[in-house]
Write a protein that holds these residues in place. Structure first.
Motif, PDB file in Angstrom:
ATOM      1  N   ARG B  48       0.831  -1.216   0.000  1.00  0.00           N
ATOM      2  CA  ARG B  48       0.000   0.000   0.000  1.00  0.00           C
ATOM      3  C   ARG B  48       0.864   1.265   0.000  1.00  0.00           C
ATOM      4  O   ARG B  48       0.752   2.079  -0.933  1.00  0.00           O
ATOM      5  CB  ARG B  48      -0.969  -0.006   1.186  1.00  0.00           C
ATOM      6  CG  ARG B  48      -1.922   1.188   1.199  1.00  0.00           C
ATOM      7  CD  ARG B  48      -2.652   1.304   2.538  1.00  0.00           C
ATOM      8  NE  ARG B  48      -1.741   1.448   3.665  1.00  0.00           N
ATOM      9  CZ  ARG B  48      -1.149   2.591   4.016  1.00  0.00           C
ATOM     10  NH1 ARG B  48      -1.358   3.689   3.313  1.00  0.00           N
ATOM     11  NH2 ARG B  48      -0.319   2.633   5.041  1.00  0.00           N
ATOM     12  N   PRO B  49       1.751   1.451   0.967  1.00  0.00           N
ATOM     13  CA  PRO B  49       2.598   2.649   0.895  1.00  0.00           C
ATOM     14  C   PRO B  49       3.527   2.645  -0.317  1.00  0.00           C
ATOM     15  O   PRO B  49       3.803   3.719  -0.886  1.00  0.00           O
ATOM     16  CB  PRO B  49       3.370   2.631   2.222  1.00  0.00           C
ATOM     17  CG  PRO B  49       3.251   1.232   2.739  1.00  0.00           C
ATOM     18  CD  PRO B  49       1.952   0.714   2.234  1.00  0.00           C
ATOM     19  N   ASN B  52       1.533   3.964  -3.186  1.00  0.00           N
ATOM     20  CA  ASN B  52       1.370   5.417  -3.104  1.00  0.00           C
ATOM     21  C   ASN B  52       2.611   6.131  -3.623  1.00  0.00           C
ATOM     22  O   ASN B  52       2.520   7.126  -4.344  1.00  0.00           O
ATOM     23  CB  ASN B  52       1.091   5.833  -1.659  1.00  0.00           C
ATOM     24  CG  ASN B  52      -0.247   5.310  -1.167  1.00  0.00           C
ATOM     25  OD1 ASN B  52      -1.114   4.952  -1.973  1.00  0.00           O
ATOM     26  ND2 ASN B  52      -0.418   5.259   0.148  1.00  0.00           N
ATOM     27  N   ARG B  56       3.179   8.580  -7.200  1.00  0.00           N
ATOM     28  CA  ARG B  56       3.695   9.954  -7.199  1.00  0.00           C
ATOM     29  C   ARG B  56       4.747  10.156  -8.279  1.00  0.00           C
ATOM     30  O   ARG B  56       5.037  11.293  -8.650  1.00  0.00           O
ATOM     31  CB  ARG B  56       4.264  10.308  -5.821  1.00  0.00           C
ATOM     32  CG  ARG B  56       3.180  10.543  -4.770  1.00  0.00           C
ATOM     33  CD  ARG B  56       3.746  11.178  -3.521  1.00  0.00           C
ATOM     34  NE  ARG B  56       4.632  10.279  -2.780  1.00  0.00           N
ATOM     35  CZ  ARG B  56       4.215   9.440  -1.839  1.00  0.00           C
ATOM     36  NH1 ARG B  56       2.927   9.373  -1.519  1.00  0.00           N
ATOM     37  NH2 ARG B  56       5.068   8.670  -1.198  1.00  0.00           N
ATOM     38  N   GLY B  81      -1.731   1.148  -5.340  1.00  0.00           N
ATOM     39  CA  GLY B  81      -2.215   2.224  -6.205  1.00  0.00           C
ATOM     40  C   GLY B  81      -2.135   1.949  -7.699  1.00  0.00           C
ATOM     41  O   GLY B  81      -3.125   2.157  -8.438  1.00  0.00           O
TER      42      GLY B  81
END
Lengths: 135, 280
Positions: B48-49, B52, B56, B81
Motif C-alpha cells: 500500500r505505501p 502510493n 507519485r 495504487g
C-alpha cells in the motif's frame, strides 16, 4: 554474475528425505536411470551401501543386481518398473528376482512411479520394494 | 540494483509501539534495476505505501513477483495504487500450479466476498505469468525462480544485474528433516538461489525454542538461517518475515543468535526494517 549452482530439484530433495525416513526399501533414480539415492533398508536388500552406489548408471546397477523373472530370464531396464516409470511415464509393478552384492538371490516385488515436477517435466522415478516369499 | 523494504513482517500485520523500529507491514520489497526497472517482491500490506510512492512518480510498468499466495504476501494488492490506474502495465509473476492458473488463484482472494472488486475488473493492464523454469530478464535484471520448501507452491527469486546478486528467499524451512551442516549443498532447498549472493533476504521467523513447536510450518529458526547463510556463502544477510509477536527488542536478540552461529562482521547481518534501503 556467478555460475548457476548445482542443486537438485525440490521434488528430489523431498523424495530423498522421505525415503531416508522409511523402513521400507526405496530406490531413487534420475531421468536417465542413474542412482540418486537408496535408503538403509534398500542397502540391506541390495548388499551395497549407498555411498558406493551413488551415481551408478542404469546399465551398471542392472548388471550388478541382475534382475530376472521367476523363470530366470533376464529383465532389461525397459521392463523394470523403474524403466517403465521413466520411459513410459506411468506407474508400474512387478515381481523380480535380484542378486545382492553378496551373491544372495532375493525375490522382491517392486512398485515404481515417475516424479513429475510439472506435467511435462519428469525428474526421475522412485521405486519401493520388499522381499516376498516364494509361491 | 537497490532494494527498499516496505514490509517485513510475517503472517499478519503487527503495527504498534513494540514494532515501531522494524515495522508491522507484511512482506513487500521494492527493487530498482540499474536501468530503472521497478520490480516488487510480494504484495503484503507494505504494497500500500509502496503503491502510493509509485503513483507519485509515476511509473508505467511494474513487475510484481509473488513467492506464493498466502494472504500475508497478497493482501496489499487490492490497495496497491498502480493497479487502479489504466496507465499501469502490471506483470504479475508467481509459482505455477497444476491445479489452477495464477490469475484464478489470486482471484480467490481478490474477488467477492473477500474483496469488493473482482481482479478482472481492475483498470490496470494486468498480465499473469507462471515463474519460468529457466532464467529470464526484465530489462537489465536477470531473474531465476526455484521452488523452495514451504507448504504449497512457493518459489524464491534470484535477481542479478551489473554483476551483483540479490536473493529473496522468504517463507522457507530449509532444515525440515535435514541437518544443513551435514548434507551436501546440492541437497539444500534454496541453495541455487542464494549461493554467493551479495544480499540474501531470508525468512527468520522463529527462535530455536519456538521452532520446536512449529516444525513443518514452513519457516526456519535462527540457527537454520545462520547455517543456510554460511553454506550459501552469502555476503550480507537480511533477516526478514518477522514473527508478528516479536517486538523490536526480540528481533535484536535474534540477530545476536544468528551472529553467534554465523560469526561474521556485524554489518553483514541486519534485521529488515521498513524504510531501509539496501544497495546491492
Amino acid at each position: 554474475m556467478a555460475a548457476p549452482a548445482a542443486q537438485h530439484h525440490l521434488v528430489l530433495i523431498l523424495a530423498r528425505d522421505f525415503a531416508s525416513r522409511l523402513a521400507t526399501p526405496v530406490f531413487l533414480v534420475d531421468v536417465r536411470g542413474a542412482v540418486i539415492y537408496f535408503n538403509e533398508a534398500a542397502e540391506r536388500v541390495l548388499g551395497r551401501p549407498f555411498v558406493e552406489g551413488a551415481g551408478m548408471e542404469a546399465d551398471e546397477w542392472g548388471r550388478l543386481f541382475a534382475p530376472t523373472d521367476d523363470e530366470g530370464d533376464p529383465v532389461g531396464f525397459t521392463e523394470l518398473p523403474l524403466g517403465v516409470a521413466i520411459i513410459e511415464r506411468h506407474p508400474d509393478h512387478r515381481m523380480l528376482r535380484i542378486r545382492s552384492v553378496d551373491g544372495t538371490e532375493r525375490r522382491i516385488e517392486v512398485t515404481a512411479f515417475p516424479l513429475f515436477a510439472h506435467e511435462d517435466e519428469c525428474l526421475g522415478a522412485i521405486a519401493i520394494f520388499w522381499e516376498t516369499p516364494e509361491d | 540494483m537497490r532494494a527498499r523494504i516496505w514490509g517485513c513482517r510475517g503472517s499478519i500485520a503487527a503495527p504498534g509501539p513494540e514494532t515501531i523500529r522494524y515495522g508491522g507491514n507484511t512482506s513487500c520489497v521494492e527493487v530498482r534495476g540499474d536501468d530503472g526497472e521497478v520490480i516488487v517482491l510480494d504484495a503484503g500490506t507494505g504494497a500500500r505505501p509502496l503503491g502510493n510512492a509509485l503513483m507519485r512518480e509515476p511509473v508505467s510498468r511494474v513487475d510484481l513477483l509473488l513467492t506464493h499466495l498466502h494472504v500475508d504476501h497478497l493482501e496489499g494488492l487490492g490497495m496497491f495504487g498502480p493497479i487502479w490506474s489504466a496507465d499501469t502495465e502490471l506483470h504479475i509473476w508467481g509459482p505455477p500450479s497444476p491445479v489452477a492458473s495464477l490469475d484464478e488463484r489470486i482471484a480467490t482472494y481478490f474477488s467477492p466476498p473477500l474483496f469488493p472488486v473482482h481482479l478482472s475488473e481492475v483498470p490496470a493492464r494486468v498480465s499473469f505469468h507462471d515463474a519460468p523454469r529457466q532464467p529470464w530478464t526484465i530489462g537489465s535484471v536477470t531473474l531465476s525462480a526455484h521452488p523452495i520448501l514451504h507448504p504449497g507452491a512457493t518459489v524464491g527469486y534470484r535477481l542479478e544485474s551489473g554483476g551483483r546478486t540479490l536473493a529473496y528467499v522468504t517463507d522457507h524451512e530449509p532444515a525440515l528433516g535435514t541437518d544443513l551442516d551435514a548434507v551436501g549443498t546440492s541437497w539444500i532447498s534454496g541453495y541455487a538461489l542464494a549461493h554467493d549472493a551479495d544480499v540474501l533476504i531470508h525468512d527468520c521467523q522463529y527462535t530455536q525454542e519456538e521452532y520446536a513447536a512449529h516444525v513443518g510450518w514452513g519457516h526456519p529458526s535462527v540457527a537454520h538461517v545462520a547455517a543456510f547463510a554460511r553454506r550459501a556463502d552469502v555476503d550480507r544477510l537480511v533477516m526478514f518475515h518477522h514473527h508478528p509477536e516479536h517486538a523490536d527488542d526480540d528481533l535484536d536478540a535474534m540477530r545476536g543468535s544468528v551472529l553467534a552461529d554465523w560469526p561474521v562482521a556485524a554489518d553483514r547481518c541486519i534485521v529488515a526494517a521498513e524504510g531501509a534501503e539496501i544497495e546491492v
